[in-house]
Design an enzyme around this catalytic site. Structure first.
Site, PDB file in Angstrom:
ATOM      1  N   SER A   7       0.844  -1.191   0.000  1.00 30.98           N
ATOM      2  CA  SER A   7       0.000   0.000   0.000  1.00 30.98           C
ATOM      3  C   SER A   7       0.885   1.250   0.000  1.00 30.98           C
ATOM      4  O   SER A   7       1.745   1.395  -0.855  1.00 30.98           O
ATOM      5  CB  SER A   7      -0.968  -0.032   1.188  1.00 30.98           C
ATOM      6  OG  SER A   7      -1.944   0.973   1.075  1.00 30.98           O
ATOM      7  N   HIS A  28      -8.002  -4.575  -1.548  1.00 33.90           N
ATOM      8  CA  HIS A  28      -6.765  -3.940  -1.115  1.00 33.90           C
ATOM      9  C   HIS A  28      -6.200  -4.590   0.138  1.00 33.90           C
ATOM     10  O   HIS A  28      -4.988  -4.614   0.332  1.00 33.90           O
ATOM     11  CB  HIS A  28      -7.029  -2.455  -0.849  1.00 33.90           C
ATOM     12  CG  HIS A  28      -5.787  -1.699  -0.492  1.00 33.90           C
ATOM     13  ND1 HIS A  28      -4.750  -1.517  -1.387  1.00 33.90           N
ATOM     14  CD2 HIS A  28      -5.392  -1.108   0.667  1.00 33.90           C
ATOM     15  CE1 HIS A  28      -3.782  -0.830  -0.799  1.00 33.90           C
ATOM     16  NE2 HIS A  28      -4.138  -0.583   0.440  1.00 33.90           N
TER      17      HIS A  28
END
Length: 706
Positions: free
Chosen positions: A562, A677
């Site tokens: 991320s 994610h």
């Protein structure tokens, strides 16, 4: 507010802009290769490219004789029947979400308090997500439930298709264990809910299916009142923010004395919030610092932390990082400071029980916990340090607003998770422990400090064999996050232990700036055009490891996901000669176009904006995608992402890999076709990806040919 649940989708205009950028980025020696098809996330040509890259990666790495063992040992840990069942205090008992080999999607189950504390709890399955997925023919991922306090009879169960941030809400009855017939159902959207009463829900979502009710970040800015039984289209608008906001959402707070506040939270940026109390048909905006976060309600008073200095009317300055209690009827009068951390400390979590405020905090990145009680209104709060293990991370698992009971967890790099129960007036006591998942008797953890180029001392943890030789030959994996005021603290990771530490690897976690380890200022200095300090900190830790002869470039690898994936990408292009392995997970990498990609616009307050000249100049300087060069030798990276990641999106990783491909640079790329994610959605796929990483790291850092 659960920001992690929110999603957005690129608008058509954004895709056009992104496509042009991608087209230009694969130029090599005057020739161009059009890779704009990669922006069509689920497009046929894009997925063909993904499958080809996946095949190259898996066919290469799975051939290694170690792969099968890595996979099996990781899967066994992930599906171990003796894992700790994380407790949720709900509906008069203990609830838990559980996944194993028989329930890959998982089951939501419940037990009595007494049964849960026994060695063999008598669980009752309340909701079988595998059965629901089979019935609906949807790859459901359970993302929790929002229940109407204090009884917790009515809940809105949050379901995601394949792990994406978008979700579907369905009303569920905890007493019957069934979805409510003709109950509230809110279809897949970017949405946030808050119960007003059993027949009323405030909801922020996309209302027009055309994107006009979404901000540039893709989040809702219109809140409406949903009344049970009302005809579709009859919803009453409660509040409309500005399209330029980051998001607007409702929230509801209750305490153990029957007080309730329904609020509207308006986020103009990622870090700046404004709150209004919903009072019938009107809103009353609270005078609070823009950088503040509400944690709960206690005795009718708001409990919140302030992330900037605050000077309430007629009161001394409240320093940034403080925890305070305020009267929601007059927030600037009678402000009570609960706790102000000293310079070595930072608040991590805050939990509220019926009579107390619990705080988990860091002291030089070592976990602590405290309990605070208001002796009487207007008097200083009484604080008590809780007796818990040192050199560990301490987290608040859940609190009970109807009593002073709470569960805390304790873990470290070498000690598996323990569950501690805190009850009224006493010290916490350990009630459960997870078994060890790897051999740690010959391992130890040390904390060192590196000096960044500007003189700042940066702490980092090193986990290694006790007999480690300082010869520069130890295979070392360095990781960090460095953003959004998120702290990176000691965590027991069985896959790291089994696949790395047991095999002689060294594991390093750097507490670089941009995080929250030392409060708001530690984050602030690394925000926007200060972000180069974050990258300098990380490189300084790598150089310090080499200077201490713990490792050398040939044996030093890095990993980030991320925002940490952006960190890893930046380090790869800024210091290609410092690392020999780079794992870049679900990353941001195109920093000149990130605002037009997935939820990118919401992060302009962290990274800066291309619309601001000074910030644009900096973003151009640090964008990893744009600084890949054909004439530079880079360490071969392992890049992983997910097709259904609707927060960062897979296009960043695809473009980076495509540019490496155009430059004929070696790389490994793996894109999970499912999973959002937060990662893959089932244990076998998680084990698969971790095993691929372990083979890659072994090749790069352990094997003699490297």
């Amino acid at each position: 507010m659960r920001l992690g649940r929110w999603i957005l989708t690129c608008a058509a205009s954004a895709l056009v802009m992104a496509g042009a950028a991608a087209h230009a980025e694969t130029q090599t020696g005057g020739a161009q290769k059009d890779t704009s098809f990669l922006n069509d996330i689920h497009g046929k040509q894009a997925l063909e490219w993904v499958r080809a890259q996946n095949h190259h990666t898996t066919s290469t790495l799975e051939k290694d004789k170690r792969y099968e063992g890595f996979y099996k040992s990781t899967l066994a840990v992930l599906q171990a029947p003796d894992r700790l069942a994380t407790p949720q205090l709900l509906a008069g008992g203990i609830w838990n979400f559980w996944q194993d080999a028989q329930h890959p999607h998982g089951i939501w189950r419940a037990a009595s308090d007494q049964s849960y504390l026994s060695t063999a709890p008598a669980w009752q399955t309340k909701l079988d997500i595998d059965a629901l997925a089979a019935k609906d023919h949807v790859n459901w991922v359970f993302k929790g439930a929002d229940c109407l306090a204090p009884v917790d009879e009515k809940c809105l169960v949050i379901l995601s298709n394949g792990g994406e941030d978008a979700d579907t809400l369905r009303e569920y009855d905890t007493r019957t264990g069934e979805f409510v017939p003709n109950g509230f159902t809110f279809s897949r959207s970017k949405q946030q809910e808050a119960w007003v009463d059993e027949n009323t829900v405030l909801l922020a979502r996309e209302w027009d299916d055309k994107g006009a009710s979404l901000t540039p970040s893709g989040y809702p800015f219109i809140v409406k009142k949903m009344v049970r039984g009302a005809a579709p289209g009859q919803e009453k608008e409660v509040y409309r923010g500005a399209p330029s906001d980051m998001m607007v959402a409702p929230m509801a707070l209750t305490d153990g004395d029957g007080n309730k506040l329904v609020l509207i939270q308006r986020n103009q940026t990622f870090f700046e919030s404004h709150y209004a109390v919903v009072e019938g048909d009107r809103l009353r905006w609270l005078k609070l610092p823009a950088k503040s976060e509400i944690h709960g309600l206690l005795k009718g008073r708001l409990v919140l932390s302030v992330q900037e200095d605050w000077k309430p009317e007629g009161m001394p300055l409240v320093p940034a990082g403080s925890l305070v209690s305020v009267d929601p009827k007059n927030t600037e009068r009678g402000v009570e400071v609960i706790f102000t951390p000293d310079p070595s400390q930072s608040i991590d979590q805050v939990g509220v029980t019926k009579n107390t405020v619990l705080v988990s905090l860091f002291d030089n990145v070592r976990g602590r916990a405290m309990r605070f009680t208001a002796v009487q209104p207007g008097r200083p709060w009484s604080g008590q340090v809780l007796d818990l293990p040192d050199m560990a991370s301490i987290h608040i698992v859940d609190t009970d607003k109807q009593s002073d009971k709470a569960f805390l967890s304790v873990e470290s790099y070498l000690e598996p998770e323990q569950l501690w129960l805190l009850e009224e007036g006493g010290q916490p006591h350990k009630v459960k422990s997870a078994p060890a998942r790897f051999k740690s008797a010959d391992l130890q953890t040390e904390q060192f400090w590196a000096q960044s180029p500007d003189g700042t001392r940066v702490p980092y943890f090193v986990v290694h064999k006790r007999n480690m030789k300082l010869n520069g030959a130890n295979p070392t994996l360095l990781t960090a996050y460095g953003g959004f005021q998120v702290s990176y603290t000691p965590t027991y990771a069985p896959e790291v232990g089994k696949l790395w530490l047991e095999r002689g690897g060294v594991y390093v976690v750097a507490n670089i700036r941009g995080g929250g380890e030392f409060g708001p200022q530690w984050h602030e200095v690394g925000r926007k055009s200060g972000r180069q300090k974050v990258y300098d900190d990380f490189a300084a830790v790598g150089q310090d490891l080499i200077a201490r002869k713990i490792t050398s470039t040939a044996h030093l690898g890095i990993r980030g996901r991320s925002n940490g994936g952006l960190l890893a990408g930046a380090e790869m292009v800024q210091h290609p000669d410092l690392w020999n392995a780079v794992i870049i997970g679900v990353p941001l990498l195109d920093m000149e176009n990130f605002e037009t990609m997935s939820a990118g616009a919401s992060w302009a307050d962290e990274y800066g904006s291309m619309s601001v000249p000074k910030e644009a100049d900096f973003l151009k300087k640090i964008s990893p995608l744009h600084h890949l060069k054909a004439d530079v030798t880079y360490p071969t990276p392992f890049i992983f992402t997910a097709t259904s990641d609707d927060r960062v999106g897979p296009v960043h990783a695809r473009r980076f890999a495509a540019k490496l491909e155009a430059f004929k640079k070696p790389f490994f790329y793996y894109e999970d076709i499912e999973g959002g994610h937060s990662g893959t959605v089932n244990a076998p796929e998680v084990a698969h990806e971790r095993a691929l990483e372990a083979v890659y790291l072994s090749h790069r850092l352990m094997d003699k040919q490297h």
